[in-house]
Structures are given as structure tokens and as C-alpha cells.
Design an enzyme around this catalytic site. Structure first.
Site, PDB file in Angstrom:
ATOM      1  N   GLY A   1       0.829  -1.207   0.000  1.00 19.17           N
ATOM      2  CA  GLY A   1       0.000   0.000   0.000  1.00 19.17           C
ATOM      3  C   GLY A   1       0.857   1.247   0.000  1.00 19.17           C
TER       4      GLY A   1
ATOM      5  CD  GLU B   1       9.198  -2.011  -7.527  1.00 18.48           C
ATOM      6  OE1 GLU B   1       9.273  -0.959  -6.877  1.00 18.48           O
ATOM      7  OE2 GLU B   1       8.259  -2.284  -8.270  1.00 18.48           O
TER       8      GLU B   1
END
Lengths: 400, 373
Positions: free
Chosen positions: A129, A247
């Protein structure tokens, strides 16, 4: 400078390759497909758990966390083998690559075992989120509010673009815990169970009109135990940028493999006569040559970053790799659409576009593939933001 | 793979840069551009430093450096817009001799090159601008112990000044390479875009050379193609260096130039152009180094890699010349600013030895063939 890996690294590749030969599920057992990036079918849960238990899930981690302390080059050939065989590491990529990785990096020992390990072993799935309706490129401007009240936080606000949330068991959510300090200094990271009362998820379709993956997530007085705080209170921006670093660290390999898959498909379709003679059209050949160069340069720039990391040097090309990779995919998709002409009006997915070990989301017609490339140039920092980052952090230009 | 320079290679890069900073400052390129100086003194300096011998094999009294090391030198040479016959002699003439002549003959011909006594160039293209050996139509015929040549060669680098010219001609149906003394041909130079890179058109009609000046045995098409892979990679490396210099000038200028009370580099329109230049340069850089690496290891990808390097350097120059000159504003449009010295070197790199578009199409055809196989 040399073209080949060392024999130790090649031995590592051979060992992983043998493991995959012995452990990849029978394609016939893969008919139940993941419904979103928060959903892992039973056969894939079992397979991911085996990868964890045998130390092949995240090879750079210690065995306790599903790895074998592999070197950077060993990790690179690990990704090469997965890419070559078109095997996805996890059908819950953000759960494994960002949520569990953030907890492993910033969480307590208790949190690692309670949250990260079950996500890695595919017993639970997770979503991330981050973005909000008012906080996209300006992520640090997020306004979902969490107020500490004794031994719990009370969370109110909204997230959006939350991939796979409707099937995920937990969220790693970034929330504002101090509104009275500069925006980067009042953010915290919380693990929130998605079945907590007051949390509502509304999936929505993207431009490619497939099964929804994105969600709006609404928080209405959602109570979160204080022990679910990851990292220090108000130190969430560090967790956030750390999770983006996770990431981005090896992300170039995925950009590179995605581009190569598109390129392979384009080459074989052109050779099969797609686009009615497009393979002899000098304009198509010109564009195709440029895309092939994109593919090679992306791989070589990634390898250069790897070599520099291995030497302990600061690496600064993540934005360059993301920019190059995402825009190269878009350029290639556009070229293929134009080469196909009216044949691209049919959205039927071409045969062979997907391996059983990949998410169905990778199986796309060229028209949908073109739309999908915008997910690359918009998410994870838009191309414009990455150009700013390159100019400021790599080239030393002043902030505007 | 380990895709970064070794410590020795980094040390070489620093040393070469220091030497060229001292010996080939912008004042040299400017003096050549103004017609006040030629490259002779600079060439003698390089000969003194044994640079002509650097990449030649030890059998020919060379130092036996590999192609990655040569690429480092070439990039720096472009970065300094260095004039002179280094590129023609070391990256065109020497590779063609090495490929087309037998081993003994090659060593004998290259030894004077290594010693800096002989400069050389190659004459392949006949006006199409493709450097495709298949398009050669110049001829040679035997006449007693001599060969008599006919034809016209275009875009011969240093064609008016080289001591020796390796010329591609058809003899009795085969493509062959003949060594012709520069003094025996008629060479005409135009007005060069970059006065540090001079091309000539050479007319062979009736030129007579002893038959011993014929290199090797049998058809030389593959030898020429292989040698051109080296020449093309060299042009790409020089172009890359010129682009890097343009970028360095402009990136610094954007931090210093104040307008509206702030450095122009704080504007996104400027930042994004700089980021695009950086992206295209880094893309070209890795492809140039990869091409050098495939040449160093004589890897089967060398044909593909050379074309990718040339095309990527061409794309980088297009971006850097266009946006570099635009971002420099009025000052870059003057003769007295150094920028144009490097703009010229970059632009020339694109326009000879096959355009970016030609090489991109070649890359695409090679990939389609290998996908079909």
C-alpha cells in the site's frame, strides 16, 4: 572485462538448472491459474515452498530465509535460468520481492518469522500500500493517517493501485504518523491484515480490460496492533525507499527478460510472415534494429552494474535501467503494432505467448501489450521522474 | 561475464587521457581547423609513445594490446578530437593487412607501421557509402610481373596523405587486396566537415604496381568484412568519445549558466534533454565496449556487435549534437567556442562507414536470420 562467467558461477547455474529439472511441476498440474498478483494457486504454493526449503527462492539470503548466501553473479545466473525457462519466481511478486524483503531488512526477528517467512513460503500473500489518489509521483505526500492509541494504531484514509490486494492476506502500508514535520519525516510502515474490520478493498480493471489486479483500499478506523510497525516510528520513508531499492536492485533483469520475450515473439512472427512482408520493410527493419540494440544495451548495462556492485562500488544506474527498459518495451510494442497494421486489430492472444509457470498477465495480444507497456513507464516512478532523478543524482544538476 | 574494465584497463584509460589532455588540447584541434597546423607533430608524438605499435601483434614488432585497450585509446582520441592518421593506420590499414595477407607477409608489412615509419589506409567504398565488399567493381589485371588497376575509390580516410593504401579490387573474378603506394594515385580532397578527419577520392586508372603487392591468396571478401568490423567499431569508439566530450561541456554549462536567476540545469526541459543524452551515451558505451570485447575474443557475435556499436554511437551523436548545440544556446553557435570541434568529430563518425540506419537494418537482418535458424 570478459564475456564468460567463472566456472564457480557456471557450476551454480548447473546446480540450479538440475534442481529445476527435478522440481518444476508437471505442466498438466498447472491448469488452475492465479487470479491476480495476490493469489497463488495450490500447486504454485507447494512449488514456492519447495524453493524456499531447498534454498532456491532468494539465493542471496541465508538458508534460514530461503537462500544459500549466493554471490551477486550467482544471483544473476539464477535469474537467467528462470528467464530462459520462463518460470516466474513467485505469483505474488510484490509479496516476495518488496513486502517480505522490507520486513527482512527493517523488521524485528519476531516480525521476520511471523510475517516474512510465511509470505516467502507462499502460506500467505501480501500487497503493497503505497500510492494514494493524491500521492503518486509525490509519494512522500501521502495522507493516510495512523494515530497511535495505546497498543494499537487507528488508520484512516485510502490507497490506490494496490496490486493483488483483493486476494492478499496482508498489506504493507505506508501511513502518516506525524503530520507536523516535513513530509518525509512523518511516515511509518505498518503490516495490516486485510480482514481487519474497517478495511475495504475495491478491485478495478486496468486499460487492458482483464481480470482486475488493481484495488482501491479504504481504511475506516482500522485498528492495527502497535507491534505491526516495521522499522522505527516515523522512519517509514527509509523502509519505503529501501523497499523500492529491493525492487530496483535486480529489476533490470526482469526488464531485460520482458523485452527479450517480446523481441523473440516479434522476430518469429515476422519470420512467419506476420505483417504481410513487414520483415522486408526497411522502416520496420530500422526500428527492429534499434530495439535489438535496446535489448543488448540493457543487458550489458545491467551486467556493468553487477560488476560494479561486486567490487563494492556505488551503483547509480537503477533509474537509467528502468527508463531504458520500460521505454524500450513501449517502443517495440508500438513498432510491432505498426508492422502488423490491421492484423493488430484482433486482440486474440497469439499461441505460445505464455508458459505454464508464468502469470496469465504476461499473455497478451500486441495491442494489449502496447497498453501494458504504460504500466512500465508510469509505475515505480514515471519516466519523467526518473529523468529528473538521473539529471539530479547522477549528473549533478540542481533541484528545480 | 564481467562487464567492467580491469584495474589495468582503468589505469590505461587514465594514462591515455592525461597524455591527450597535454598533447591534444582543444587548441590543437582548433589550429588544425583554422588551417594553421597539420597533424604531423602530434603524430610524431604518438610514434614516440609507441601508440602505432600498441595493438599490433608481437610478430610485427607490436605491443600486442587487445581490442578493449584499443577501444579505450580510440574513445579518448574522440574525446579530444585528436587529428592525424592513427585511426586510418591502426584501425583500418593494419587490420586489413592482418586479415588479407599471409602471416609472414603481414608481419613484414606491419613492422614499419609499428615503428611509426609507415602510415596506411584502406580503399573499399566506391561511392555507395556502404563499404560492402560485394559492391566493389574496381579491377586489376596482370601485365607481366605487374598489376594494372582501374577504378575510383571514395571516402578514403587520409587518402591524400597515407604512405600505403590497401585497395580492394576484382582480379580474375576474385575480390583481392592490393597494396598501392599513396604517391602513385591521384587523390582529391574536398573541404572536410571536420578538418581533423580528411577523406579523399582516389583514382586508380592505369596505376601499375608489382604483383608482389597482391596480399594473400584467394578471395578476400571475408578478410575485408572482418577487417571492416574492426574499422567500424573504431569509428564507433571515436564517436562515443566525441559525444562524451559534448556532454561534459553541456552538463557543466547547465550548472553554470544563470537565467531567470537560476542555473538552467534546474529546469526540467533542460534536465530531460541531459538525461536523454546520458542514456544514449551509456547505451552506445556498453555496445562499443561489447564490440571491442567480441573482437578481442574473436567471438561469433562480432559482426552483430560491430554494427550495434556503430548504430548506437550514431544515435548518441544525433542526440548529443542536436541537443548539445541547442542547450549551449548562442555561444555554441560561434566558431570561437570549442563545442563545434567535438560536434564535428561526432557528426563525421555517423556519416562514414555506414549510417546508423544502415547498421540498424543489418542488425535486424542478422537477428531475423538467427531467429529463423
Amino acid at each position: 572485462m570478459r564475456l564468460t562467467y567463472t566456472s564457480e558461477v557456471e557450476a551454480f547455474r548447473a546446480e540450479f538448472s538440475a534442481w529445476l529439472d527435478a522440481n518444476l511441476p508437471d505442466p498438466a498440474s498447472t491448469t488452475v491459474r492465479p487470479r491476480s498478483s495476490g493469489d497463488i494457486p495450490a500447486w504454485a504454493r507447494e512449488y514456492q515452498r519447495r524453493m524456499f526449503d531447498d534454498g532456491w527462492l532468494v539465493p542471496g539470503y541465508p538458508p534460514e530465509f530461503g537462500g544459500r548466501n549466493a554471490s551477486l553473479y550467482e544471483q544473476a545466473v539464477y535469474w537467467e535460468e528462470l528467464g530462459r525457462r520462463r518460470v516466474t519466481q513467485s505469483f505474488n511478486p510484490q509479496g516476495l520481492g518488496i513486502v517480505s524483503a522490507s520486513i527482512i531488512t527493517f523488521g524485528t526477528e519476531e516480525q521476520k518469522h511471523r510475517w516474512a517467512v510465511p509470505i516467502m513460503r507462499a502460506e500467505r500473500t501480501a500487497a503493497l500500500g503505497m500510492s494514494e489518489p493524491g500521492a503518486g509521483s509525490d509519494l512522500a505526500g501521502l495522507s493516510t493517517r495512523a494515530v497511535l492509541d495505546g497498543d494499537r494504531f487507528i488508520v484512516n484514509g485510502q490507497k490506490v493501485w494496490t496490486s493483488g490486494a483483493h486476494h492478499a492476506d496482508v498489506l504493507l502500508a505506508f501511513v502518516r504518523t506525524d503530520p507536523d514535520v516535513p513530509k518525509h519525516k512523518g511516515i511509518s510502515a505498518l503490516i495490516i491484515e486485510t480482514d481487519t474490520p474497517g478495511l475495504e478493498r475495491r478491485p478495478f480493471q486496468d486499460i487492458t480490460a482483464r481480470q482486475p489486479d488493481f484495488n482501491e483500499v479504504f481504511f475506516d478506523d482500522v485498528e492495527v496492533p502497535a507491534e505491526n510497525l516495521v522499522g522505527e516510528l516515523n522512519d517509514g520513508w527509509r523502509v519505503c525507499t529501501g523497499s523500492l531499492a529491493h525492487e530496483r536492485e535486480m529489476l533490470w533483469i526482469l526488464w531485460s527478460q520482458g523485452l527479450d520475450q517480446m523481441l523473440d515473439a516479434m522476430l518469429s512472427q515476422l519470420n512467419d510472415g506476420a505483417g504481410a512482408g513487414a520483415a522486408d520493410d526497411p522502416v520496420v527493419l530500422d526500428g527492429l534494429g534499434s530495439s535489438i540494440m535496446d535489448s543488448w544495451s540493457l543487458r550489458l548495462l545491467g551486467q556493468r552494474q553487477l560488476a560494479r556492485s561486486q567490487r563494492g562500488l556505488h551503483v547509480a544506474d537503477q533509474s537509467l535501467l528502468k527508463l531504458l527498459g520500460s521505454e524500450a518495451q513501449q517502443k517495440l510494442a508500438l513498432l510491432m503494432l505498426e508492422s502488423l497494421g490491421p492484423a493488430a486489430l484482433d486482440r486474440t492472444v497469439p499461441p505460445g505467448a505464455q508458459s505454464p509457470y508464468e502469470s496469465d498477465r504476461s499473455a497478451l495480444s500486441w495491442a494489449d501489450r502496447y497498453w501494458f507497456t504504460f504500466a512500465g513507464t508510469i509505475s515505480g516512478g514515471t519516466s519523467e521522474i526518473h529523468r529528473n532523478i538521473i539529471a539530479e543524482r547522477v549528473l549533478g544538476q540542481p533541484r528545480g | 561475464m564481467e562487464f567492467e574494465f580491469t584495474e589495468d584497463q582503468l589505469e590505461l584509460q587514465r594514462a591515455v587521457r592525461d597524455i591527450l589532455d597535454a598533447e591534444a588540447p582543444p587548441e590543437l584541434a582548433r589550429a588544425v581547423a583554422d588551417g594553421q597546423k597539420d597533424a604531423a607533430d602530434f603524430w610524431q608524438t604518438l610514434v614516440g609513445l609507441e601508440w602505432p605499435a600498441m595493438a599490433l601483434p608481437e610478430e610485427a614488432d607490436g605491443l600486442g594490446y587487445g581490442w578493449v585497450e584499443l577501444a579505450i585509446v580510440l574513445e579518448e582520441s574522440g574525446r579530444h578530437a585528436a587529428p592525424g592518421p592513427f585511426m586510418s593506420t591502426v584501425t583500418q590499414f593494419a587490420p586489413l593487412i592482418a586479415e588479407a595477407a599471409g602471416p609472414g607477409q603481414a608481419a613484414e608489412l606491419l613492422a614499419p607501421v609499428a615503428a611509426g615509419q609507415t602510415t596506411g589506409t584502406i580503399a573499399v567504398d566506391e561511392g555507395a557509402g556502404t563499404w560492402d565488399p560485394a559492391e566493389v567493381s574496381a579491377t586489376g589485371r596482370r601485365s607481366g610481373d605487374d598489376l594494372v588497376l582501374e577504378g575510383t575509390k571514395h571516402y578514403v580516410l587520409d587518402g591524400a596523405t597515407a604512405d600505403e593504401i590497401a585497395v580492394a579490387v576484382r582480379i580474375e573474378g576474385e575480390l583481392r587486396v592490393v597494396l598501392v603506394p599513396g604517391s602513385s594515385v591521384q587523390a582529391v580532397e574536398g573541404i572536410p566537415v571536420d578538418p581533423g578527419v580528411r577523406h579523399a577520392t582516389i583514382t586508380l586508372d592505369g596505376v601499375r604496381v608489382p604483383a608482389v603487392r597482391l596480399l594473400g591468396d584467394g578471395d578476400a571478401s571475408d578478410a575485408i568484412r572482418r577487417a571492416l568490423e574492426e574499422s567500424v567499431t573504431a569509428v564507433a569508439a571515436v564517436t562515443l568519445g566525441a559525444c562524451q566530450r559534448i556532454f561534459d561541456i553541456i552538463n557543466a554549462y547547465a550548472k553554470e549558466r544563470i537565467q531567470f536567476g537560476v542555473p538552467i540545469g534546474s529546469f526540467q526541459a533542460v534536465k530531460h534533454k541531459l538525461a536523454n543524452m546520458y542514456r544514449d551515451i551509456e547505451r552506445a558505451r556498453v555496445l562499443v565496449y561489447y564490440a571491442a570485447l567480441t573482437l578481442a575474443e574473436d567471438h561469433p557475435d562480432r559482426t552483430l556487435a560491430a554494427s550495434m556499436a556503430k548504430a548506437a554511437a550514431g544515435e548518441a551523436q544525433r542526440r548529443c549534437v542536436q541537443d548539445g548545440l541547442q542547450l549551449a544556446g548562442g555561444i555554441g553557435y560561434t566558431w570561437e567556442h570549442d563545442l563545434h570541434l567535438f560536434l564535428r568529430r561526432a557528426k563525421v563518425g555517423e556519416l562514414h562507414f555506414g549510417s546508423a540506419s544502415q547498421h540498424r537494418r543489418k542488425v535486424a537482418r542478422l537477428a531475423l536470420q538467427s531467429s529463423a535458424a
